[in-house]
Motif scaffolding. Structure first.
Motif, PDB file in Angstrom:
ATOM      1  N   ALA A  40      11.817  37.254  39.769  1.00 32.29           N
ATOM      2  CA  ALA A  40      11.756  35.867  40.027  1.00 32.29           C
ATOM      3  C   ALA A  40      13.116  35.221  39.892  1.00 32.29           C
ATOM      4  O   ALA A  40      13.990  35.759  39.246  1.00 32.29           O
ATOM      5  N   THR A  41      13.160  33.840  40.361  1.00 29.70           N
ATOM      6  CA  THR A  41      14.240  33.198  40.416  1.00 29.70           C
ATOM      7  C   THR A  41      14.684  33.112  38.866  1.00 29.70           C
ATOM      8  O   THR A  41      13.984  32.638  38.032  1.00 29.70           O
ATOM      9  N   GLY A  42      16.091  33.385  38.580  1.00 27.90           N
ATOM     10  CA  GLY A  42      16.645  33.272  37.327  1.00 27.90           C
ATOM     11  C   GLY A  42      16.150  34.198  36.172  1.00 27.90           C
ATOM     12  O   GLY A  42      16.672  34.225  35.103  1.00 27.90           O
ATOM     13  N   VAL A  92      10.381  37.864  44.434  1.00 34.39           N
ATOM     14  CA  VAL A  92      10.868  38.780  45.410  1.00 34.39           C
ATOM     15  C   VAL A  92      10.302  39.926  45.041  1.00 34.39           C
ATOM     16  O   VAL A  92      10.639  40.603  43.881  1.00 34.39           O
ATOM     17  N   TYR A  93       9.700  40.802  45.946  1.00 33.00           N
ATOM     18  CA  TYR A  93       9.014  41.875  45.404  1.00 33.00           C
ATOM     19  C   TYR A  93       9.795  43.324  46.107  1.00 33.00           C
ATOM     20  O   TYR A  93       9.890  43.141  47.516  1.00 33.00           O
ATOM     21  N   GLN A 107      14.929  45.843  50.826  1.00 32.09           N
ATOM     22  CA  GLN A 107      15.606  44.548  50.987  1.00 32.09           C
ATOM     23  C   GLN A 107      14.674  43.468  50.141  1.00 32.09           C
ATOM     24  O   GLN A 107      15.376  42.525  49.807  1.00 32.09           O
ATOM     25  N   GLY A 108      13.344  43.681  50.011  1.00 31.07           N
ATOM     26  CA  GLY A 108      12.636  42.753  49.283  1.00 31.07           C
ATOM     27  C   GLY A 108      11.769  41.945  50.258  1.00 31.07           C
ATOM     28  O   GLY A 108      11.994  41.623  51.453  1.00 31.07           O
ATOM     29  N   THR A 109      10.496  41.493  49.660  1.00 30.38           N
ATOM     30  CA  THR A 109       9.971  40.380  50.388  1.00 30.38           C
ATOM     31  C   THR A 109       9.269  39.318  49.382  1.00 30.38           C
ATOM     32  O   THR A 109       8.987  39.607  48.430  1.00 30.38           O
ATOM     33  N   GLN A 110       9.603  38.235  49.988  1.00 31.27           N
ATOM     34  CA  GLN A 110       9.254  36.993  49.144  1.00 31.27           C
ATOM     35  C   GLN A 110       7.414  36.761  48.957  1.00 31.27           C
ATOM     36  O   GLN A 110       6.987  36.729  49.778  1.00 31.27           O
ATOM     37  N   VAL A 111       7.019  36.642  47.814  1.00 28.64           N
ATOM     38  CA  VAL A 111       5.857  36.189  47.469  1.00 28.64           C
ATOM     39  C   VAL A 111       5.770  34.950  46.878  1.00 28.64           C
ATOM     40  O   VAL A 111       6.474  34.800  45.621  1.00 28.64           O
ATOM     41  N   THR A 112       5.155  34.012  47.365  1.00 26.52           N
ATOM     42  CA  THR A 112       5.179  32.551  46.701  1.00 26.52           C
ATOM     43  C   THR A 112       3.540  32.236  46.486  1.00 26.52           C
ATOM     44  O   THR A 112       3.026  32.359  47.451  1.00 26.52           O
ATOM     45  N   VAL A 113       3.197  31.789  45.261  1.00 28.68           N
ATOM     46  CA  VAL A 113       1.840  31.583  44.808  1.00 28.68           C
ATOM     47  C   VAL A 113       1.931  29.981  44.437  1.00 28.68           C
ATOM     48  O   VAL A 113       2.327  29.836  43.623  1.00 28.68           O
TER      49      VAL A 113
END
Length: 115
Positions: A40-42, A92-93, A107-113
């Motif tokens: 997660a960010t930060g 980012v997963y 490289q990751g994939t973004q998940v936003t809930v």
């Protein structure tokens, strides 16, 4: 060297579901284990789940009962089924594969809930 590519991320409402995929460019049979991590960010990257070469699995307590890890060796693909998603699952997963010599990351994939 085998490369890993994640997909399946996106924006979903709380309580919804997503299925992430991690496709390897070569056979996954030689990996000691494959796993999912998120960042997660930060925050620091954290462990989510892993599947071992014999097929046994383990998931972190934070996602137990909601997330399921699986794989299809014929498709060289690992999955993460995520149900009952919460806003705190936003991150980012990344998928990871370990063959004893190398730690491979996608490289990751973004998940936003959203709440």
């Amino acid at each position: 060297q085998v490369q890993l590519v994640e997909s399946g991320g996106g924006l979903v409402q709380a309580g919804g579901s997503l299925r992430l995929s991690c496709v390897a460019s070569g056979s996954i049979d030689n990996f000691n284990f494959m796993g999912w991590y998120r960042q997660a960010t930060g925050k620091q990257r954290e462990y989510v789940a892993r599947i071992f070469s014999g097929g046994s699995t383990h998931v972190a307590d934070s996602v137990k009962g909601r997330f399921t890890i699986s794989r299809d060796t014929a498709k060289n693909t690992m999955y993460l089924q995520m149900n009952r998603l919460k806003p705190e699952d936003t991150a980012v997963y990344y998928c990871k594969a370990v063959d004893g010599l190398n730690n491979l990351w996608g490289q990751g994939t973004q998940v936003t809930v959203s709440s």
